[in-house]
Design an enzyme around this catalytic site. Structure first.
Site, PDB file in Angstrom:
ATOM      1  N   SER A   2       0.830  -1.205   0.000  1.00  0.00           N
ATOM      2  CA  SER A   2       0.000   0.000   0.000  1.00  0.00           C
ATOM      3  C   SER A   2       0.867   1.259   0.000  1.00  0.00           C
ATOM      4  O   SER A   2       1.795   1.383   0.804  1.00  0.00           O
ATOM      5  CB  SER A   2      -0.914   0.015   1.226  1.00  0.00           C
ATOM      6  OG  SER A   2      -1.754  -1.120   1.237  1.00  0.00           O
ATOM      7  N   GLU A  85      -3.315  -1.858  11.862  1.00  0.00           N
ATOM      8  CA  GLU A  85      -3.800  -1.475  10.535  1.00  0.00           C
ATOM      9  C   GLU A  85      -5.284  -1.788  10.392  1.00  0.00           C
ATOM     10  O   GLU A  85      -6.058  -0.983   9.861  1.00  0.00           O
ATOM     11  CB  GLU A  85      -3.008  -2.207   9.451  1.00  0.00           C
ATOM     12  CG  GLU A  85      -3.451  -1.838   8.042  1.00  0.00           C
ATOM     13  CD  GLU A  85      -2.742  -2.633   6.955  1.00  0.00           C
ATOM     14  OE1 GLU A  85      -2.849  -2.234   5.782  1.00  0.00           O
ATOM     15  OE2 GLU A  85      -2.103  -3.646   7.274  1.00  0.00           O
TER      16      GLU A  85
END
Length: 238
Positions: A2, A85
């Site tokens: 990401s 996360e």
């Protein structure tokens, strides 16, 4: 990876001991993304933007000083990273119920009894996710480790985004098939709908979250994995 195309640093777990089972002998490193030998290839998603990336490392040197925690403890550190996360994604995913309610009224659909029923479901989803996110923040503020509740939050937030995405597209009727400046509100709601798959993958897919909850919360038996106790060097590979 990401946001690798804009990142200065990356997290990497690497096998550093081949003589122990697979979840041991892994170490966690910080990698400077400006290091020679790193190539980043953005992956354009269905939204037209790139968030995920392919990252290739060729003869990249990572200093020993970039090791996080002790050698071989990388799997534990990685799980802590993933829990945070998942909590972050779950806490920040989606839009407010008020925005969806305003959309329904703007489009003249607010008095439709079927729409009102779907709006009630959306209201419930919004507050469930908000309360779970508040619980996760409270645990983090006390310094407590985020456990399976991070997976609960991530899974519920993913489902909320999917259901709300279906709702905002249905509210637009045929206009939901348009995009960008041709669509109502310049395609903002279409982008929201399409972005749900990025959220449903990031931090571990919905299937992974269900595995975590099944094994760690419900106590269901895990998959039969005889290689779990073998030294990694002895695990059969293609």
């Amino acid at each position: 990876t990401s946001s690798a195309h804009v990142a200065d640093w990356a997290m990497m777990i690497a096998r550093t001991d081949w003589d122990v089972p697979k979840h041991r002998g892994i170490s966690y490193f910080l990698v400077d993304m400006r290091s020679p030998g790193i190539e980043v290839r953005p992956l354009v998603q269905i939204t037209g933007f790139a968030h995920f990336n392919e990252v290739f490392l060729t003869d990249v040197k990572v200093p020993a000083a970039n090791l996080v925690d002790q050698p071989g403890n990388g799997w534990r550190v990685a799980n802590t990273t993933l829990s945070n996360e998942r909590s972050m994604i779950g806490s920040g995913s989606g839009i407010s119920f008020q925005s969806i309610l305003e959309l329904a009224h703007t489009l003249g659909r607010g008095d439709d009894p079927l729409v009102r029923q779907e709006l009630a479901h959306s209201y419930t989803r919004f507050h469930l996710v908000s309360w779970l996110a508040g619980r996760a923040r409270a645990r983090a503020s006390r310094g407590d480790h985020l456990g399976p509740e991070a997976s609960v939050l991530k899974l519920l937030a993913s489902q909320k985004m999917a259901a709300d995405g279906d709702l905002v597209m249905a509210l637009q009727g045929a206009g939901g098939m348009l995009k960008l400046e041709d669509a109502p509100f310049d395609g903002m709601w279409q982008s929201y709908f399409l972005n749900q798959w990025s959220v449903r993958i990031g931090g571990g897919t919905e299937q992974i979250q269900r595995n975590v909850l099944g094994e760690r919360v419900l106590g269901l038996p895990s998959e039969n994995r005889p290689d779990k106790v073998l030294p990694f060097k002895d695990v059969p590979r293609n």
